[in-house]
Motif scaffolding. Structure first.
Motif, mmCIF file in Angstrom:
data_model
loop_
_atom_site.group_PDB
_atom_site.id
_atom_site.type_symbol
_atom_site.label_atom_id
_atom_site.label_comp_id
_atom_site.label_asym_id
_atom_site.label_seq_id
_atom_site.Cartn_x
_atom_site.Cartn_y
_atom_site.Cartn_z
ATOM 1 N N GLY A 36 16.298 2.130 2.828
ATOM 2 C CA GLY A 36 15.010 2.595 2.342
ATOM 3 C C GLY A 36 14.610 3.920 2.958
ATOM 4 O O GLY A 36 14.151 4.833 2.268
ATOM 5 N N GLU A 60 16.668 -5.248 3.385
ATOM 6 C CA GLU A 60 15.479 -4.615 2.806
ATOM 7 C C GLU A 60 15.286 -5.032 1.353
ATOM 8 O O GLU A 60 16.239 -5.312 0.650
ATOM 9 C CB GLU A 60 15.611 -3.093 2.824
ATOM 10 N N SER A 61 14.048 -4.994 0.925
ATOM 11 C CA SER A 61 13.729 -5.291 -0.466
ATOM 12 C C SER A 61 13.751 -4.017 -1.299
ATOM 13 O O SER A 61 13.014 -3.068 -1.003
ATOM 14 C CB SER A 61 12.340 -5.926 -0.557
ATOM 15 N N PHE A 63 12.517 -3.814 -4.138
ATOM 16 C CA PHE A 63 11.193 -3.743 -4.762
ATOM 17 C C PHE A 63 10.250 -2.899 -3.903
ATOM 18 O O PHE A 63 9.493 -2.076 -4.423
ATOM 19 C CB PHE A 63 10.606 -5.145 -4.972
ATOM 20 N N ASP A 64 10.292 -3.109 -2.589
ATOM 21 C CA ASP A 64 9.458 -2.325 -1.679
ATOM 22 C C ASP A 64 9.866 -0.854 -1.683
ATOM 23 O O ASP A 64 9.014 0.035 -1.684
ATOM 24 C CB ASP A 64 9.543 -2.876 -0.251
ATOM 25 N N GLN A 67 8.599 0.804 -4.834
ATOM 26 C CA GLN A 67 7.157 1.061 -4.713
ATOM 27 C C GLN A 67 6.895 2.312 -3.879
ATOM 28 O O GLN A 67 6.108 3.170 -4.268
ATOM 29 C CB GLN A 67 6.465 -0.157 -4.077
ATOM 30 N N ARG A 68 7.564 2.417 -2.743
ATOM 31 C CA ARG A 68 7.354 3.576 -1.865
ATOM 32 C C ARG A 68 7.820 4.871 -2.516
ATOM 33 O O ARG A 68 7.183 5.915 -2.367
ATOM 34 C CB ARG A 68 8.043 3.355 -0.524
ATOM 35 N N SER A 98 6.687 -5.232 -10.690
ATOM 36 C CA SER A 98 7.101 -3.966 -10.094
ATOM 37 C C SER A 98 6.624 -2.775 -10.931
ATOM 38 O O SER A 98 6.552 -2.859 -12.150
ATOM 39 C CB SER A 98 8.632 -3.944 -10.010
#
Length: 121
Positions: A36, A60-61, A63-64, A67-68, A98
């Protein structure tokens, strides 16, 4: 002008294979990332049109990370497409929630399916 793409995946073999495939099909792969933090740095540096982000980045996701990335696009037209070796139905609710533009199974990844996901002729 073709699409500029950043690929985010923790599998080096997939990064290489996907990059070669998409480059052959006319998408300019401007960079790859496996974490990420690396994805955010590369995204800021390269300003790609699209980021392909694996849902499962090891610890790590995806999805996160998606988003970032989208929070940092600063009014640009950049899009995020989630990718995975898993079936879409395994993550349907999370995909729906998402902000990513679309989901593509890794087995269907191609310039054509990316353009379809983006609504580009």
């Amino acid at each position: 002008m073709g699409l500029c793409c950043l690929i985010v995946d923790d599998n080096d073999h997939f990064l290489q294979a996907a990059s070669q495939l998409l480059e052959r099909e006319g998408i300019d792969v401007v960079g790859v990332a496996s974490t990420g933090a690396d994805a955010l740095a590369r995204y800021e540096e390269l300003r790609p049109d699209i980021a392909l982000v694996d849902i499962d980045l090891g610890g790590e996701s995806g999805f996160d990370v998606a988003q970032r990335l989208l929070e940092r696009r600063d009014g640009s037209r950049a899009s995020v497409i989630l990718i995975s070796a898993y079936d879409e139905s395994d993550f349907a609710d999370l995909i729906d929630e998402s902000p990513a533009t679309a989901f593509l199974p890794k087995s269907e990844l191609s310039a054509r399916t990316i353009h379809q996901a983006l609504g580009v002729a």
